[in-house]
Every structure is written in structure tokens, then in C-alpha cells.
Design a protein around this motif. Structure first.
Motif, short mmCIF file in Angstrom:
data_model
loop_
_atom_site.label_atom_id
_atom_site.label_comp_id
_atom_site.label_asym_id
_atom_site.label_seq_id
_atom_site.Cartn_x
_atom_site.Cartn_y
_atom_site.Cartn_z
N MET A 1 0.81 -1.21 0.00
CA MET A 1 0.00 0.00 0.00
C MET A 1 0.85 1.27 0.00
SD MET A 1 -3.33 -0.35 -0.08
CE MET A 1 -4.08 0.99 0.83
N SER A 2 1.88 1.31 0.85
CA SER A 2 2.70 2.53 0.95
C SER A 2 3.41 2.83 -0.37
CB SER A 2 3.72 2.39 2.07
OG SER A 2 4.51 1.24 1.89
N ARG A 3 3.94 1.80 -1.02
CA ARG A 3 4.62 1.97 -2.30
C ARG A 3 3.62 2.37 -3.39
NH1 ARG A 3 8.28 3.98 -5.40
NH2 ARG A 3 8.77 2.77 -7.25
N LEU A 4 2.45 1.75 -3.41
CA LEU A 4 1.43 2.07 -4.39
C LEU A 4 0.97 3.52 -4.25
CD1 LEU A 4 -0.49 1.14 -6.63
CD2 LEU A 4 -2.06 0.31 -4.85
N ARG A 5 0.88 3.97 -3.01
CA ARG A 5 0.49 5.36 -2.76
C ARG A 5 1.50 6.33 -3.35
NH1 ARG A 5 -1.33 9.67 -2.69
NH2 ARG A 5 -2.09 10.94 -0.96
N GLU A 6 2.78 5.99 -3.26
CA GLU A 6 3.82 6.86 -3.82
C GLU A 6 3.77 6.86 -5.34
OE1 GLU A 6 5.92 8.96 -2.29
OE2 GLU A 6 4.72 8.47 -0.51
N VAL A 7 3.59 5.69 -5.94
CA VAL A 7 3.54 5.57 -7.40
C VAL A 7 2.31 6.29 -7.96
CG1 VAL A 7 3.37 3.93 -9.33
CG2 VAL A 7 4.86 3.42 -7.40
N ALA A 8 1.26 6.38 -7.15
CA ALA A 8 0.02 7.03 -7.60
C ALA A 8 0.17 8.55 -7.68
CB ALA A 8 -1.12 6.68 -6.65
N LYS A 9 1.12 9.12 -6.97
CA LYS A 9 1.31 10.58 -6.98
C LYS A 9 1.91 11.03 -8.30
CE LYS A 9 2.06 10.90 -1.98
NZ LYS A 9 3.02 11.25 -0.90
N GLU A 10 1.32 12.06 -8.89
CA GLU A 10 1.80 12.55 -10.18
C GLU A 10 3.19 13.16 -10.09
OE1 GLU A 10 -2.13 13.60 -12.80
OE2 GLU A 10 -1.36 15.17 -11.49
N ASN B 1 5.64 11.92 -8.48
CA ASN B 1 6.63 10.85 -8.34
C ASN B 1 7.22 10.49 -9.70
OD1 ASN B 1 7.72 8.02 -8.09
ND2 ASN B 1 7.07 8.33 -5.98
N ALA B 2 8.54 10.31 -9.74
CA ALA B 2 9.21 9.97 -11.01
C ALA B 2 8.73 8.63 -11.56
CB ALA B 2 10.72 9.95 -10.80
N ASP B 3 8.30 7.72 -10.67
CA ASP B 3 7.83 6.40 -11.10
C ASP B 3 6.31 6.35 -11.27
OD1 ASP B 3 10.42 5.40 -10.97
OD2 ASP B 3 10.24 4.94 -8.83
N HIS B 4 5.67 7.51 -11.35
CA HIS B 4 4.20 7.55 -11.45
C HIS B 4 3.69 6.74 -12.63
CE1 HIS B 4 0.10 9.07 -11.48
NE2 HIS B 4 0.27 9.41 -12.75
N HIS B 5 2.64 5.97 -12.36
CA HIS B 5 1.97 5.21 -13.42
C HIS B 5 0.51 5.67 -13.45
CE1 HIS B 5 0.16 1.89 -15.66
NE2 HIS B 5 1.38 1.66 -16.13
N PRO B 6 -0.06 5.97 -14.63
CA PRO B 6 -1.42 6.52 -14.71
C PRO B 6 -2.50 5.60 -14.15
CG PRO B 6 -0.57 5.94 -16.90
CD PRO B 6 0.57 5.86 -15.96
N GLU B 7 -2.23 4.31 -14.11
CA GLU B 7 -3.22 3.36 -13.59
C GLU B 7 -3.15 3.22 -12.07
OE1 GLU B 7 -6.51 0.92 -14.25
OE2 GLU B 7 -5.43 2.26 -15.62
#
Length: 204
Positions: A10-19, A21-27
């Protein structure tokens, strides 16, 4: 990539969800919101019911045994008790995120109902149509831990202003019997509105 997101903590997914974040994924925001709502439904319908009288098994039966036999549905709770687990960290994270989102109770209820209905194989009260649920929304609100008074599903409290001849205005409470959701479509619209708010918050 969606499979990777589904398995992400969950914590990692929350970071990736932020626009930002360099690793942001639109999904990622959609996956995060879906998971938050699923976890919150689980917390409200299962783990939160650890008070006397709410367990899905008899207090006089063997541990985890339903009256009349059959222990399959109670096994997860038994395992949780064996491990000393009451509420998992993810449940608390989901609860805090939804509190921070400050959704209206009506929209939050709609989103949680929709999340509880996502599995089409489900039977019982969650297997009913949206129109049927809208007609008996108070019952579903209570199943999801809402106060019976706040979510009766039939009564709306309104305040009318009465102006007296002297010019003094009096605020008077009146009650009107109306459905919380006029139809299943109204329920789905409220759930959609809640999800949009959550998605926007997730991207921040």
C-alpha cells in the motif's frame, strides 16, 4: 503492469500514484482507490465486528464453529486470533486516507456499497440489485458501520426559517420522509462522485 500494481504494498502504491513521483503510473491511482475501498469494506464488515454479539459463530460452540456446523467462513477470524492480529496495518492506512478525504457520508456510503458489490458471484444481501439496495439503504448503512440515526435511509432532517411579525427569525427543525438514494442510478452516481474525489486526492 496492472498485475504489478495489484501486488504492490500500500505505501509503495500510494507513492507511485502521486503525479509528482518519477515512477508515477497513470493506472496506479485507480488501483489504489479500489484497494482502499475494498480494505475499508473488509474492516467494516469483518474485522470491526469483534465485539460480543457480532462474531459469525456461536460463543458456546467450539472456536470458529457455526451453529449447525461448518467453519469455512469463520476460519480467517480464527487464524487472525491465533496470530494475535485484530486490524492489519493496511486497514488503518485505508481508514486514515478516507478520513482525510472528507467525503460526505452519503457519497462514502455509496462508494463502499459499490465496492462490496464488485464480486458478481456474491450472494445474500450484497447480491441484490442497486435499486433494491437503494430501497433499503438504512440496512446496508448499518452493515457498513454507519450510525442508524445518521443513515436511516428514509428520513431527512431539514431546518426551516420562520419569520415572526416582530421581525424575529426562528430556526425550526422539520423532518421529511425521503429516500437516501432515489434509485440505484443515484447510488451509482454518488459512488462515482466519491471515486473522482479520491482519485484526485491520490494524485497529489
Amino acid at each position: 503492469m496492472r498485475d504489478v500494481l495489484e501486488r504492490m504494498p500500500m505505501s509503495r502504491l500510494r507513492e507511485v500514484a502521486k503525479e509528482s513521483n518519477a515512477d508515477h503510473h497513470p493506472e496506479a491511482p485507480r488501483v489504489f482507490v479500489n484497494r482502499v475501498l475494498d480494505i475499508e469494506v473488509e474492516r467494516r464488515t469483518w474485522y470491526a465486528h469483534e465485539n460480543p454479539g457480532f462474531q459469525p459463530f456461536s460463543s458456546t460452540a467450539k472456536l470458529g464453529e457455526h451453529p449447525g456446523g461448518g467453519t469455512a467462513a469463520a476460519d480467517p477470524l480464527v487464524i487472525a486470533y491465533d496470530r494475535g492480529i485484530r486490524v492489519h496495518t493496511a486497514h488503518e492506512e485505508a481508514r486514515q486516507f478516507l478520513n482525510y478525504a472528507r467525503l460526505t457520508p452519503r457519497n462514502l456510503l455509496a462508494a463502499l456499497i459499490q465496492a462490496a458489490k464488485t464480486d458478481r458471484r456474491v450472494s445474500g444481501p450484497w447480491g441484490k440489485s442497486y435499486d433494491q439496495i437503494a430501497d433499503d439503504c438504512g440496512t446496508y448503512a448499518q452493515l457498513l458501520g454507519f450510525s442508524p440515526g445518521m443513515m436511516s435511509g428514509k428520513t431527512l432532517v431539514c431546518f426551516d426559517m420562520i419569520q415572526h411579525e416582530s421581525g424575529w427569525c426562528e430556526r425550526v427543525e422539520s423532518r421529511h420522509v425521503v429516500p437516501l438514494f432515489k434509485s440505484g442510478q443515484a447510488l451509482k452516481d454518488a459512488a462515482k462522485h466519491a471515486r473522482v474525489q479520491l482519485l484526485l486526492l491520490t494524485k497529489l
